[in-house]
Design a protein around this motif. Structure first.
Motif, short mmCIF file in Angstrom:
data_model
loop_
_atom_site.label_atom_id
_atom_site.label_comp_id
_atom_site.label_asym_id
_atom_site.label_seq_id
_atom_site.Cartn_x
_atom_site.Cartn_y
_atom_site.Cartn_z
N VAL A 75 31.09 77.23 85.19
CA VAL A 75 32.25 76.43 85.57
C VAL A 75 31.84 74.96 85.69
N GLY A 76 32.53 74.08 84.98
CA GLY A 76 32.25 72.65 85.05
C GLY A 76 31.08 72.19 84.22
N ARG A 77 30.48 73.05 83.46
CA ARG A 77 29.25 72.70 82.73
C ARG A 77 29.48 71.56 81.73
N MET A 78 30.59 71.58 81.01
CA MET A 78 30.82 70.60 79.95
C MET A 78 31.98 69.67 80.26
N PRO A 126 27.36 66.67 74.81
CA PRO A 126 28.15 67.04 75.99
C PRO A 126 27.66 68.29 76.70
N CYS A 127 26.50 68.79 76.34
CA CYS A 127 26.03 70.08 76.87
C CYS A 127 26.05 70.13 78.39
N MET A 128 25.64 69.03 79.05
CA MET A 128 25.63 69.02 80.51
C MET A 128 26.81 68.25 81.08
N HIS A 144 28.72 63.09 78.78
CA HIS A 144 29.22 62.14 77.78
C HIS A 144 29.42 62.85 76.44
N GLN A 145 29.92 62.10 75.46
CA GLN A 145 30.03 62.53 74.06
C GLN A 145 30.76 63.85 73.86
N GLY A 146 31.94 63.98 74.48
CA GLY A 146 32.74 65.16 74.18
C GLY A 146 32.97 66.10 75.34
N VAL A 147 33.10 65.55 76.56
CA VAL A 147 33.37 66.41 77.71
C VAL A 147 34.78 66.97 77.60
N LEU A 148 35.02 68.05 78.34
CA LEU A 148 36.27 68.80 78.21
C LEU A 148 37.27 68.42 79.30
#
Length: 408
Positions: free
Chosen positions: A372-375, A348-350, A353-357
């Motif tokens: 802001v909005g990164r993850m 989810p680093c960018m 997918h896989q765990g966005v906040l």
């Protein structure tokens, strides 16, 4: 070091401020930019890669594919690799920077261009690594060369030894705090670390140099690097070399550090941020997803469980890291503690997918950016920390230091 490498790979000696045309030893293309790269190569340049063996496509940013359009783009990347003979590292092999280092595709004195800003990571092994966009990457692949303005150099000298519980991530965050987010814009950060730090720790240091605006981050070879590589003597900076700025960091005085929202240089002592409730902890990325990082997290988590109401996501940086962590029991320790394990890659680093906040959620991450909005949602908050601090935070459900776990 930047001047040395660009001079060696070009036609003449060059110095800060000069323009240099240089041979490129490696070109790296990630899946999120692959379609644009292919269009530049085949539609605009109408050219094949001059040296296919120097070009690598890595499917890591959204791996496995999350949507039909992403799947289509990755399909086109696979087809391009098959018809041109460039290397392809498919879903599950891992994060581009980790993979290229593991595969020996970044070496001392080389120039490696990547379509990802954290290509500065290759400076860990004394390669001139830098990020570029699709057009410049395509031109380098088609011609085997690129042009660069030779950067000025900032010298960062490390003194003393780290105290227990303090990691290379803390050193990097402190360096960014001192330099500022734009303090080394289009410059070479040259880190003089002596024989300290493993290759993986040096990757953390070089990786984060771009967060001070650097064009390249170079760690002077020493320690483990000398055992892993043949380092040409010309790579080293000359005695008395001129720098635009010099800073010194006393490692023995450094405490665990944390970057608070929403700029990487907003750095504080972890102790000053203790107690903030956290919804998600993410351990991984090209900054801190290596075996040493998973070991550091497992050492804190062993015998404990992730706090109710907090999620822990762990994603190894590569399949090689995952296999090693399987073999030595690290993944079992993480799993038993309640971690959710993901496919090697960026996760989810960018924020794709896989765990966005979700809105309002707080995340402690071992990644490299907390914009802001990164993850995920723009109202989520991201704190950057070392794997040990992230693990302690997961156990207690709030920002914490490793020693807090033992005291709880």
């Amino acid at each position: 070091m930047a001047e040395k490498i660009l001079s060696q790979r070009g036609a003449r000696p060059v110095y800060a401020g000069d323009l240099a045309v240089v041979e490129v030893d490696g070109v790296m293309v990630v899946d999120s930019i692959a379609q644009s790269f292919i269009e530049r190569m085949e539609r605009d340049l109408e050219a094949p890669p001059k040296f296919p063996e120097r070009v690598s496509i890595v499917i890591d940013h959204v791996a496995p594919a999350s949507t039909v359009s992403v799947a289509q783009a990755q399909k086109e990347a696979r087809e391009y690799a098959a018809r041109t003979g460039v290397r392809l590292f498919d879903v599950g092999r891992g994060i581009c920077h980790q993979v290229l280092v593991e595969e020996g595709l970044a070496r001392p004195g080389w120039i490696v261009l990547g379509s990802d800003s954290h290509s500065t990571t290759y400076g860990a092994v004394a390669a001139f690594g830098t990020g570029m966009g699709a057009t410049d990457i395509a031109l380098a692949a088609a011609s085997g060369k690129t042009w660069l303005k030779v950067p000025e150099s900032v010298k960062v000298t490390l003194h003393g030894e780290l105290r227990p519980g303090v990691a290379a991530k803390d050193v990097a965050l402190e360096m960014i705090r001192v330099l500022g987010a734009d303090g080394a814009t289009y410059q070479s950060i040259e880190i003089h670390a002596g024989d300290r730090f493993t290759r993986g720790e040096r990757m953390t240091l070089a990786n984060l140099c771009v967060e001070a605006g650097a064009k390249v981050g170079l760690v002077v070879p020493g320690g483990e690097i000398l055992n892993l590589y043949e380092v040409p003597g010309w790579v080293y900076p000359d005695p008395g070399a001129a720098y635009v700025r010099e800073i010194e960091l006393d490692l023995s005085a450094l405490a665990p550090r944390m970057s608070a929202p929403s700029e990487v240089d907003n750095v504080h002592n972890v102790a000053d941020l203790r107690g903030l409730k956290v919804d998600q902890v993410f351990i991984g990325t090209c900054t801190n997803g290596r075996l040493d990082d998973l070991h550091a997290a497992a050492d804190v988590l062993r015998g404990h469980r992730v706090a109710p109401g907090t999620r822990l996501l762990v994603i190894p940086a590569s399949s090689e890291v995952m296999e090693q962590a399987m073999a030595d029991g690290t993944l079992l320790t993480l799993q038993r503690a309640g971690a959710v394990l993901g496919t090697p890659g960026c996760g989810p680093c960018m924020g794709r997918h896989q765990g966005v906040l979700a809105p309002g959620e707080v995340c402690v991450s071992t990644s490299n950016r907390n914009f802001v909005g990164r993850m995920g949602d723009k109202d989520a908050q991201i704190y950057l920390a070392s794997p040990a601090v992230a693990a302690a935070t997961a156990v207690l459900g709030r920002i914490a230091l490793p020693e807090d776990v033992g005291a709880a």
